[in-house]
Design a protein around this motif. Structure first.
Motif, PDB file in Angstrom:
ATOM      1  N   VAL A 343       0.837  -1.202   0.000  1.00 15.05           N
ATOM      2  CA  VAL A 343       0.000   0.000   0.000  1.00 15.05           C
ATOM      3  C   VAL A 343       0.868   1.246   0.000  1.00 15.05           C
ATOM      4  N   ILE A 344       1.783   1.284   0.958  1.00 14.33           N
ATOM      5  CA  ILE A 344       2.523   2.513   1.185  1.00 14.33           C
ATOM      6  C   ILE A 344       3.736   2.596   0.260  1.00 14.33           C
ATOM      7  N   GLU A 345       4.392   1.437   0.116  1.00 11.22           N
ATOM      8  CA  GLU A 345       5.648   1.446  -0.646  1.00 11.22           C
ATOM      9  C   GLU A 345       5.464   1.797  -2.110  1.00 11.22           C
ATOM     10  N   LYS A 346       4.238   1.623  -2.617  1.00  8.29           N
ATOM     11  CA  LYS A 346       4.018   1.955  -4.028  1.00  8.29           C
ATOM     12  C   LYS A 346       3.798   3.457  -4.239  1.00  8.29           C
ATOM     13  N   SER A 347       3.555   4.182  -3.131  1.00  9.16           N
ATOM     14  CA  SER A 347       3.363   5.633  -3.233  1.00  9.16           C
ATOM     15  C   SER A 347       4.607   6.405  -2.813  1.00  9.16           C
ATOM     16  N   LEU A 348       5.418   5.805  -1.956  1.00  8.72           N
ATOM     17  CA  LEU A 348       6.604   6.507  -1.455  1.00  8.72           C
ATOM     18  C   LEU A 348       7.567   6.810  -2.606  1.00  8.72           C
ATOM     19  N   PRO A 349       8.303   7.917  -2.505  1.00  9.75           N
ATOM     20  CA  PRO A 349       9.120   8.360  -3.631  1.00  9.75           C
ATOM     21  C   PRO A 349      10.377   7.505  -3.819  1.00  9.75           C
ATOM     22  N   GLY A 350      10.654   7.157  -5.086  1.00  8.41           N
ATOM     23  CA  GLY A 350      11.877   6.412  -5.380  1.00  8.41           C
ATOM     24  C   GLY A 350      11.627   4.953  -5.680  1.00  8.41           C
ATOM     25  N   SER A 351      10.366   4.598  -5.986  1.00  5.22           N
ATOM     26  CA  SER A 351      10.074   3.228  -6.430  1.00  5.22           C
ATOM     27  C   SER A 351       9.212   3.327  -7.678  1.00  5.22           C
ATOM     28  N   ILE A 352       9.326   2.323  -8.548  1.00  4.80           N
ATOM     29  CA  ILE A 352       8.408   2.223  -9.686  1.00  4.80           C
ATOM     30  C   ILE A 352       7.989   0.764  -9.826  1.00  4.80           C
ATOM     31  N   MET A 353       6.888   0.549 -10.535  1.00 10.70           N
ATOM     32  CA  MET A 353       6.466  -0.812 -10.861  1.00 10.70           C
ATOM     33  C   MET A 353       6.575  -0.989 -12.366  1.00 10.70           C
ATOM     34  N   VAL A 354       7.157  -2.115 -12.781  1.00 13.61           N
ATOM     35  CA  VAL A 354       7.359  -2.333 -14.226  1.00 13.61           C
ATOM     36  C   VAL A 354       6.898  -3.723 -14.646  1.00 13.61           C
ATOM     37  N   ASN A 355       6.553  -3.844 -15.925  1.00 15.57           N
ATOM     38  CA  ASN A 355       6.222  -5.149 -16.508  1.00 15.57           C
ATOM     39  C   ASN A 355       7.504  -5.819 -17.020  1.00 15.57           C
ATOM     40  N   ALA A 456      11.170  13.147 -11.258  1.00 17.67           N
ATOM     41  CA  ALA A 456      11.438  13.473  -9.852  1.00 17.67           C
ATOM     42  C   ALA A 456      12.004  14.886  -9.742  1.00 17.67           C
ATOM     43  N   ALA A 457      12.829  15.270 -10.711  1.00 15.35           N
ATOM     44  CA  ALA A 457      13.442  16.606 -10.677  1.00 15.35           C
ATOM     45  C   ALA A 457      12.398  17.690 -10.932  1.00 15.35           C
ATOM     46  N   THR A 458      11.475  17.422 -11.872  1.00 14.14           N
ATOM     47  CA  THR A 458      10.479  18.460 -12.208  1.00 14.14           C
ATOM     48  C   THR A 458       9.255  18.366 -11.300  1.00 14.14           C
ATOM     49  N   GLY A 459       9.053  17.211 -10.665  1.00 17.74           N
ATOM     50  CA  GLY A 459       7.869  17.011  -9.812  1.00 17.74           C
ATOM     51  C   GLY A 459       6.635  16.653 -10.613  1.00 17.74           C
ATOM     52  N   LYS A 460       6.804  16.339 -11.888  1.00 14.05           N
ATOM     53  CA  LYS A 460       5.646  16.056 -12.746  1.00 14.05           C
ATOM     54  C   LYS A 460       5.858  14.751 -13.493  1.00 14.05           C
ATOM     55  N   GLU A 478       6.226  13.524   2.882  1.00  6.90           N
ATOM     56  CA  GLU A 478       6.020  14.980   2.803  1.00  6.90           C
ATOM     57  C   GLU A 478       7.336  15.759   2.856  1.00  6.90           C
ATOM     58  N   LYS A 479       8.410  15.087   3.273  1.00  2.00           N
ATOM     59  CA  LYS A 479       9.714  15.773   3.330  1.00  2.00           C
ATOM     60  C   LYS A 479      10.344  15.894   1.935  1.00  2.00           C
ATOM     61  N   VAL A 480       9.822  15.122   0.982  1.00  4.35           N
ATOM     62  CA  VAL A 480      10.435  15.101  -0.357  1.00  4.35           C
ATOM     63  C   VAL A 480       9.749  16.120  -1.271  1.00  4.35           C
ATOM     64  N   GLU A 481      10.536  16.958  -1.914  1.00  4.45           N
ATOM     65  CA  GLU A 481      10.001  17.996  -2.810  1.00  4.45           C
ATOM     66  C   GLU A 481      10.589  17.835  -4.207  1.00  4.45           C
ATOM     67  N   PRO A 482       9.955  18.321  -5.254  1.00  5.63           N
ATOM     68  CA  PRO A 482       8.661  19.020  -5.256  1.00  5.63           C
ATOM     69  C   PRO A 482       7.454  18.084  -5.223  1.00  5.63           C
ATOM     70  N   ASN A 483       7.656  16.779  -5.383  1.00 11.46           N
ATOM     71  CA  ASN A 483       6.518  15.851  -5.412  1.00 11.46           C
ATOM     72  C   ASN A 483       6.801  14.737  -4.398  1.00 11.46           C
ATOM     73  N   PRO A 484       5.985  14.621  -3.345  1.00  6.05           N
ATOM     74  CA  PRO A 484       6.275  13.648  -2.285  1.00  6.05           C
ATOM     75  C   PRO A 484       6.191  12.189  -2.716  1.00  6.05           C
ATOM     76  N   CYS A 485       5.741  11.951  -3.957  1.00  2.51           N
ATOM     77  CA  CYS A 485       5.661  10.571  -4.455  1.00  2.51           C
ATOM     78  C   CYS A 485       6.752  10.253  -5.483  1.00  2.51           C
ATOM     79  N   LEU A 486       7.623  11.221  -5.747  1.00  2.00           N
ATOM     80  CA  LEU A 486       8.649  11.005  -6.780  1.00  2.00           C
ATOM     81  C   LEU A 486      10.037  11.327  -6.251  1.00  2.00           C
ATOM     82  N   ALA A 487      10.975  10.403  -6.456  1.00  3.17           N
ATOM     83  CA  ALA A 487      12.388  10.655  -6.142  1.00  3.17           C
ATOM     84  C   ALA A 487      13.222   9.849  -7.117  1.00  3.17           C
TER      85      ALA A 487
END
Ligand code: FAD
Length: 569
Positions: A343-355, A456-460, A478-487
């Motif tokens: 649940v949480i790990e898929k939203s936290l910044p710095g992870s992706i899911m791939v086929n 992650a750099a642009t936040g988009k 929330e500590k990660v900017e500009p997008n708390p779900c992207l790193a």
């Protein structure tokens, strides 16, 4: 099915409830309060079902606990929201019944049965862009329940899913889990407080390893169980219903196997089916669900084997949404009874899911149902997406929990050597090396990582919009900017873990009307028979309104069923 034979009953009640989850207990309590003789029968040797294992949250629009949160809600907003997200697939009367009775149900349970919950003002509805959605408040989390009043009865409750406990043992509420998992200020002190309370519960500590300061699903079920005990409502364990008894087309009772002995139970006013879905039945999974689908990928109670759904179908009941589930991507840990939802790990910044082509296929932070729907939609023989892979880097591993792994800062790789050796967690110093380890296309994965790092750099996230909504960001950092779900995924070593299309329970079941009465395909009602929870057709249709969108309906339609069966007339 068998016909009744006069005078051949072993037991008689007014209202018979099949199952012992939160919906079943609500039915029992409301039926009892309306003067009925009630009995709950449970197939397993523990009560509570998936409800006890769950987060325990209830999605209740316009509820009285929202007062004071600053979030306004109304019947019109709630209906507009449900109408939009269910996309015309659920009858309007059923949506209205839910909106009109959900808040009434929790108010009733709060005032009469000791239910204590609180509104989570920051936990957004899952589709914040839909008309009538709210940024929070509709999802209720159970307050903690001091189960010392239950005594040894607690030991007969199904245990909380370990993924929702601190160190697989100690209870935490949903906001507390968010504080710890995102390492928000105060998280260390919170762990110390919860663990100390657990350790100091003497002499119980010598009797059982179970925490008695319940939260989440155990707390919800604990409070309802307490209300049942206060009312002396009987609950028979080891008593699975196996056959309906029908008289002139009306269900008048059931045959149950009580400790292996057949018992004929008469139900004068009605039988309420609250026996869960078919998640524990591999044959039914293969018959109804998208493929592939395995029992081992379910997070839910394996006693839910759909026998009641098949019994109702044999009686002529219609079935709906049988190909759907309360989906979520899961990780399967060897030796654990249930899968763990990511649940949480898929939203936290710095992870992706791939086929298997190494490509992303979804906004990973989207509602968990949507992630699995996308996983199945993208699964082909040429490019499999089952399993898909959760990919992350050393920074992510160090800072956040992933499945059964604590953050590397507390549980470094040295302490998980077995998981690395067994291949549960793959690791490599390069993205190309990792791709090879998991058998995905190396160029595809490198490109997905490169794009992620750019986003992650642009936040988009230009591909899938990860982190664009208030719901996505709830489990971001929330500590990660500009997008708390992207790193960026840039620090070696790199890691990957398989993710399967799992669920919190199957969704489809017996067709019901707005009063929870069981219906045939023709639209006529089977008298004397009601269905609620995951053995019934979901009022949510194919969607998931917000946290608590399965237990909210299970309890509400339990309330509705009991009142209908034990009407004042
Ligand atoms: C880890 C996890 C977290 C979750 N978190 C949430 C959440 O926070 N909010 C939410 O809304 N949902 C959540 N869910 C989903 C939710 O728990 C289920 O959808 C819900 O509990 C289903 O309720 P139910 O009454 O249909 O089934 P259950 O609660 O599973 O109860 C069904 C009971 O019927 C019994 N039974 C089966 N067959 C028979 C028979 N023939 N005779 C007698 N008894 C029988 C079963 O043994 C079981 O005890 C979660 C699920 C899991 C696994």
């Amino acid at each position: 099915m068998s016909d009744s034979v006069e005078g051949q009953w072993d037991h008689e009640v007014d209202l018979l409830v099949i199952g012992s989850g939160a919906g079943a207990m609500t039915t029992g309590i409301v039926g009892h309060d309306r003067g009925a003789r009630v009995l709950l029968i449970e197939k397993g040797d523990h009560y509570g079902g998936s409800s006890a294992m769950s987060g325990g949250s209830l999605w209740v629009p316009n509820n009285h606990w929202m007062e004071g949160t600053g979030i306004d809600d109304s019947r019109a907003d709630a209906l507009a929201y449900l109408q939009e997200i269910t996309a015309g697939e659920v009858a309007a009367e059923k949506l209205e019944a839910y909106v009109d009775h959900a808040s009434e149900t929790v108010k009733y349970l709060a005032e009469r049965a000791g239910l204590r919950m609180y509104s989570m003002p920051a936990y957004s509805d899952y589709y914040p862009r839909a008309a009538g959605s709210k940024p929070g408040g509709r999802s209720l989390d159970p307050e903690t329940f001091d189960a010392r009043t239950l005594g040894d009865d607690l030991l007969s409750m199904v245990e909380q899913n370990p993924q929702m406990l601190v160190m697989n043992r100690v209870f935490m509420t949903i906001p507390q889990s968010r504080t710890m998992l995102t390492r928000a200020p105060g998280w260390v002190g919170l762990i110390v407080k919860l663990v100390s309370r657990y350790v100091l519960d003497l002499p119980w500590r010598f009797k059982s390893s179970r925490d008695r300061f319940l939260a989440m699903g155990n707390s919800l079920v604990g409070m309802l169980r307490q209300a049942m005990l206060d009312r002396e409502i009987p609950l028979w364990l080891d008593s699975g219903a196996r056959e309906f008894i029908v008289e002139d087309g009306r269900v008048v009772g059931v045959v149950a196997d009580k400790g292996g002995q057949p018992v004929r139970i008469r139900a004068v006013k009605g039988v309420v089916l609250a026996a869960g879905g078919f998640e524990g039945n591999q044959a039914m999974r293969e018959k109804y669900l998208p493929q592939p689908s395995r029992v081992e990928w379910s997070c839910a109670n394996k006693n839910n084997t759909g026998d009641i759904i098949e019994m109702a179908r044999d009686l002529g009941a219609g079935l709906e949404f049988m190909d759907d589930g309360w989906w979520g991507p899961v990780t399967v840990v060897e030796g654990e009874k249930n899968a763990r939802m990511l649940v949480i790990e898929k939203s936290l910044p710095g992870s992706i899911m791939v086929n298997q082509a190494g490509q992303r296929f979804v906004n990973e932070a989207a509602p968990y149902v949507d992630v699995v729907n996308a996983q199945y939609a993208n699964h082909t023989d040429a490019v499999p997406c089952v399993p898909c892979y959760l990919v992350f880097d050393a920074r992510f591993r160090k800072n956040y929990p992933v499945g059964p792994l604590l953050p590397g800062a507390q549980q470094p790789d040295l302490m998980i050597r077995r998981l690395l050796r067994d291949g549960y967690l793959k690791r490599s110093n390069t993205i190309e090396g990792l791709a090879k380890e998991i058998g995905v296309d190396a160029e595809g994965l490198a490109e997905s990582v490169r794009r992620n790092n750019e986003f992650a750099a642009t936040g988009k996230d230009l591909d899938f919009g990860r982190g664009d909504t208030v719901f996505d960001r709830y489990y971001g950092d929330e500590k990660v900017e500009p997008n708390p779900c992207l790193a960026p995924i840039s620090d070696a070593p790199f890691y990957a873990m398989e993710a399967y299309p799992g669920e919190l329970g199957t969704k489809g079941g017996i067709r019901t009307n707005a009063s929870a009465q069981v219906m045939k395909d023709s639209g006529t009602v089977i008298e004397g028979l009601y269905a609620i929870g995951n053995c019934s057709s979901p009022v949510m249709g194919r969607t998931y309104a917000g946290a608590g969108a399965t237990l909210g309906p299970a309890t509400t339609f339990g309330y509705i069923a009991a009142r209908h069966a034990i009407s004042d007339g």
